[in-house]
Design an enzyme around this catalytic site. Structure first.
Site, PDB file in Angstrom:
ATOM      1  N   CYS A   1       0.951  -1.148   0.085  1.00  0.00           N
ATOM      2  CA  CYS A   1       0.023  -0.029   0.127  1.00  0.00           C
ATOM      3  C   CYS A   1       0.940   1.417  -0.134  1.00  0.00           C
ATOM      4  O   CYS A   1       0.329   2.386  -0.306  1.00  0.00           O
ATOM      5  CB  CYS A   1      -0.983   0.089   1.188  1.00  0.00           C
ATOM      6  SG  CYS A   1      -2.457  -1.306   1.140  1.00  0.00           S
TER       7      CYS A   1
ATOM      8  N   ASN B   1     -10.159  -0.011  -0.391  1.00  0.00           N
ATOM      9  CA  ASN B   1      -8.506   0.254  -0.334  1.00  0.00           C
ATOM     10  C   ASN B   1      -8.102  -0.589  -1.358  1.00  0.00           C
ATOM     11  O   ASN B   1      -8.075  -1.665  -1.674  1.00  0.00           O
ATOM     12  CB  ASN B   1      -7.964  -0.484   0.986  1.00  0.00           C
ATOM     13  CG  ASN B   1      -6.545  -0.476   1.042  1.00  0.00           C
ATOM     14  OD1 ASN B   1      -5.893  -0.226   0.186  1.00  0.00           O
ATOM     15  ND2 ASN B   1      -6.001  -0.785   2.325  1.00  0.00           N
TER      16      ASN B   1
ATOM     17  N   HIS C   1      -3.074   7.363   1.647  1.00  0.00           N
ATOM     18  CA  HIS C   1      -3.486   6.224   1.282  1.00  0.00           C
ATOM     19  C   HIS C   1      -4.867   5.848   1.832  1.00  0.00           C
ATOM     20  O   HIS C   1      -5.027   5.988   2.970  1.00  0.00           O
ATOM     21  CB  HIS C   1      -2.461   4.963   1.571  1.00  0.00           C
ATOM     22  CG  HIS C   1      -3.215   3.608   1.560  1.00  0.00           C
ATOM     23  ND1 HIS C   1      -3.441   3.276   0.484  1.00  0.00           N
ATOM     24  CD2 HIS C   1      -3.241   2.718   2.350  1.00  0.00           C
ATOM     25  CE1 HIS C   1      -3.925   2.044   0.562  1.00  0.00           C
ATOM     26  NE2 HIS C   1      -3.678   1.523   1.743  1.00  0.00           N
TER      27      HIS C   1
END
Length: 325
Positions: free
Chosen positions: A107, A276, A246
């Site tokens: 990520c 996500n 993020h």
């Protein structure tokens, strides 16, 4: 400097009500804990390379040129363990025999790959770089795990960087990057690599996450790295117009902004619609923010990410006058 921007999401949308029909969860439970209402999911046969090609094509169109010297693909879900997926993306985009390679910081991949692309340009190894963040992360999830399935989606986002002057809008940096391998077990797929190629336990082939610990580390590390970047850029908190973190969890974003002393309305958030998307989350948020007018040319933008590894990092830029492809 940032010269092109594009994103792509698989057409299949899975909302919270659909998940609730086969998981012990509900729309209210998911929204309250994550801020997510839906996510895009790859259909069988659709791959990370497929998504990366679509996002890359849009970023090149946005830049107004297909003339790039390298392609950096940030992904934790390559189409194969070997070879890397980036050369396939370059080939399908018709970019010729340019340098192409993968970066896996999960990520944090977009920030790590941005720093890598900027480094290629600074070193004189490239004048222009296509950088793509793409992940089919739902392919790593146990479909019965209500702790991970509601959180993740699939997608790809891309930018084109080119050589420029430090005072130009879109100039990248400074960067701040870190890792802590002692905490790798917090977010991990145990099997499938050289250490443990296969396992008799099916759970070992799925992604697992220790949520509460990840929350604590994510907020602390993203805030810490963001402060470092602001200091290096000579910015104060009041100088920051937009914070693009993020898109992992709405509570992580708000907690990080609070630690930094940033107002909630400085946050760029699209997690409700995408979930996500790992390395794709930041560029996809950028695309949405430009399209809805949240990001304007000249804005001082702080970018930060946290992911498995553990890895984390941040960067800063003055937003350019750019239209997503």
């Amino acid at each position: 400097m940032l010269a092109g921007l594009g994103g792509w999401l698989p057409p299949r949308i899975v909302d919270n009500d659909e998940l609730s029909r086969h998981l012990d969860t509900s729309d209210e439970w998911i929204r309250t804990r994550t801020g997510i209402g839906q996510r895009h999911v790859v259909d069988p046969g659709m791959s990370t390379v497929d998504m990366a090609v679509e996002a890359g094509r849009r970023a090149l169109h946005s830049a107004g040129s297909r003339d790039v010297d390298a392609l950096v693909l940030a992904t934790a879900t390559p189409d194969q363990i070997c070879p890397a997926s980036a050369p396939q993306v370059a080939s399908r985009l018709g970019l010729g025999n340019i340098a192409a390679f993968d970066v896996n910081a999960v990520c944090s991949g977009f920030v790590y790959a941005l720093a890598t692309a900027a480094g290629l340009i600074s070193a004189g190894a490239a004048c222009s770089v296509l950088m793509v963040g793409a992940d089919a992360f739902t392919t790593l999830l146990n479909p019965k795990d209500r702790g991970t399935v509601p959180i993740f989606g699939d997608g790809a986002g891309a930018v084109v960087l080119r050589a420029g002057e430090p005072d130009e809008l879109g100039a990248m940096g400074p960067f701040d990057l870190h890792s802590d391998g002692d905490l790798a077990e917090l977010l991990i797929v145990p099997a499938g690599g050289a250490k443990q190629k296969t396992s008799d336990n099916p759970e070992d082939h799925y992604f697992s996450m220790q949520g509460p610990a990840v929350f604590r580390h994510a907020t602390a590390r993203m805030a810490e790295s963001s402060r470092t970047v602001m200091e290096r850029a000579g910015w104060t908190v009041s100088d920051v117009d937009r914070f693009i973190g993020h898109q992992a969890n709405i509570r992580i974003l708000h907690a990080t902004a609070k630690q930094l002393g940033l107002p909630a309305d400085s946050l760029v958030v699209n997690i409700e619609r995408t979930g996500n998307t790992s390395a794709a989350s930041i560029p996809l948020a950028m695309v949405d923010a430009v399209n809805d007018g949240t990001l304007q040319a000249g804005d001082r933008v702080l970018v930060s990410a946290f992911g498995a590894g553990l890895t984390w990092g941040a960067t800063a830029l003055r937003w350019p006058d750019i239209t997503p492809g």
